[in-house]
Motif scaffolding. Structure first.
Motif, mmCIF file in Angstrom:
data_model
loop_
_atom_site.group_PDB
_atom_site.id
_atom_site.type_symbol
_atom_site.label_atom_id
_atom_site.label_comp_id
_atom_site.label_asym_id
_atom_site.label_seq_id
_atom_site.Cartn_x
_atom_site.Cartn_y
_atom_site.Cartn_z
ATOM 1 N N ALA A 27 0.821 -1.207 0.000
ATOM 2 C CA ALA A 27 0.000 0.000 0.000
ATOM 3 C C ALA A 27 0.856 1.258 0.000
ATOM 4 O O ALA A 27 0.536 2.246 -0.686
ATOM 5 N N SER A 31 0.985 4.001 -3.040
ATOM 6 C CA SER A 31 0.657 5.408 -2.798
ATOM 7 C C SER A 31 1.763 6.337 -3.292
ATOM 8 O O SER A 31 1.528 7.518 -3.539
ATOM 9 N N ILE A 77 -7.676 -3.126 -2.624
ATOM 10 C CA ILE A 77 -7.585 -2.156 -1.530
ATOM 11 C C ILE A 77 -6.157 -1.626 -1.406
ATOM 12 O O ILE A 77 -5.941 -0.421 -1.206
ATOM 13 N N LEU A 78 -5.181 -2.508 -1.545
ATOM 14 C CA LEU A 78 -3.779 -2.120 -1.389
ATOM 15 C C LEU A 78 -3.248 -1.368 -2.600
ATOM 16 O O LEU A 78 -2.180 -0.742 -2.521
ATOM 17 N N VAL A 182 -0.469 4.087 6.024
ATOM 18 C CA VAL A 182 -1.304 3.201 5.204
ATOM 19 C C VAL A 182 -1.876 2.046 6.026
ATOM 20 O O VAL A 182 -2.399 1.081 5.457
ATOM 21 N N ASP A 184 -4.520 1.826 7.739
ATOM 22 C CA ASP A 184 -5.955 1.632 7.531
ATOM 23 C C ASP A 184 -6.212 0.782 6.297
ATOM 24 O O ASP A 184 -7.123 -0.061 6.290
ATOM 25 N N LYS A 185 -5.395 0.956 5.266
ATOM 26 C CA LYS A 185 -5.549 0.129 4.058
ATOM 27 C C LYS A 185 -5.126 -1.315 4.328
ATOM 28 O O LYS A 185 -5.787 -2.259 3.887
ATOM 29 N N LYS A 186 -4.021 -1.470 5.050
ATOM 30 C CA LYS A 186 -3.586 -2.839 5.354
ATOM 31 C C LYS A 186 -4.642 -3.553 6.188
ATOM 32 O O LYS A 186 -4.961 -4.718 5.915
#
Length: 244
Positions: A27, A31, A77-78, A182, A184-186
């Motif tokens: 992630a 980004s 998501i990642l 990141v 929250d993404k993980k």
């Protein structure tokens, strides 16, 4: 993969390994503009899907479908792309065709760095097999004589992500990656892994523990607010022009 982006490659033995162990790195680099590609060698349908099998009236095909869906949702998501080799697990075995297939992925992706498993794991022989396959595919993809005329790869650094029981795997991190921004993404990707819900809390604790260690290693004068981190062990020396 386009020529305008830096790229990274993650080789995961089973379809959830990349989430637990490298979801933050994936992630974070996504980004930063990296095109991150994941190869799942298997779905983990036999040994990594106990919750699904306990439902009853289950088959390997049904488990594979569920596991693929979980991994695809997590990768999305990642911010990564993912492909599946489906070579089986417990036991996992790789033939020459699988090796060449992975070498072709290296050539196609041209990764800036590579992530895979620890070299040793007495609890799961699929994991070191994945790393051994990754290392050999990297070497083949560097060879001018393999499919002459194709663009070879350079020498991307290879990192082992954290195994479930690092001490028993003789794994020692020499890189601590701050994934706080990141996390929250993980964690959202972790929650996609419904077949292994028992690991959600475990890998949250691992990330918090590595975060404490990372903050300590940047020093008390740092203003960085590190809360979550991932650990990695490099396989090759880092080549640099300074030690700062």
């Amino acid at each position: 993969m386009t020529d305008t982006k830096k790229t990274a490659l993650v080789v995961s033995a089973h379809s959830a390994d990349f989430v637990w162990r490298a979801g933050g790195a994936i992630a974070l680099h996504a980004s930063q503009g990296y095109a991150v590609h994941i190869v799942c060698l298997s779905y983990g349908e036999r040994g990594e899907s106990a919750k699904l099998w306990r439902k009853g009236e289950m088959s390997e095909d049904k488990v594979k479908i569920a596991r693929r869906s979980e991994a695809e949702a997590a990768a999305q998501i990642l911010g990564a792309t993912v492909e599946f080799f489906d070579i089986g697990d417990y036991p996992m075995r790789a033939d020459k065709e699988t090796l060449f297939r992975l070498a072709d992925v290296f050539r196609r992706v041209q990764p800036e760095f590579v992530l895979s498993h620890s070299i040793k794991d007495p609890y799961n022989y699929d994991h070191p097999l994945a790393m051994n396959l990754t290392q050999e595919a990297r070497i083949i993809a560097q060879a001018e004589g393999y499919k002459p005329g194709e663009k070879i790869i350079g020498a991307p650094p290879v990192y082992s992500f954290e195994p479930h029981q690092p001490e028993q795997c003789e794994w020692r991190p020499d890189v601590l990656l701050d994934i706080t921004e990141v996390w929250d993404k993980k964690y959202a990707a972790i929650q996609c892994m419904a077949g292994q819900e028992h690991l959600w809390e475990y890998y949250t604790r691992v990330a918090l523990q590595r975060g404490v260690q990372a903050k300590r290693n940047v020093g008390i004068t740092s203003t960085r607010n590190i809360e979550y981190a991932e650990g990695y062990q490099s396989l090759f020396p880092r080549v640099t022009e300074n030690l700062g």
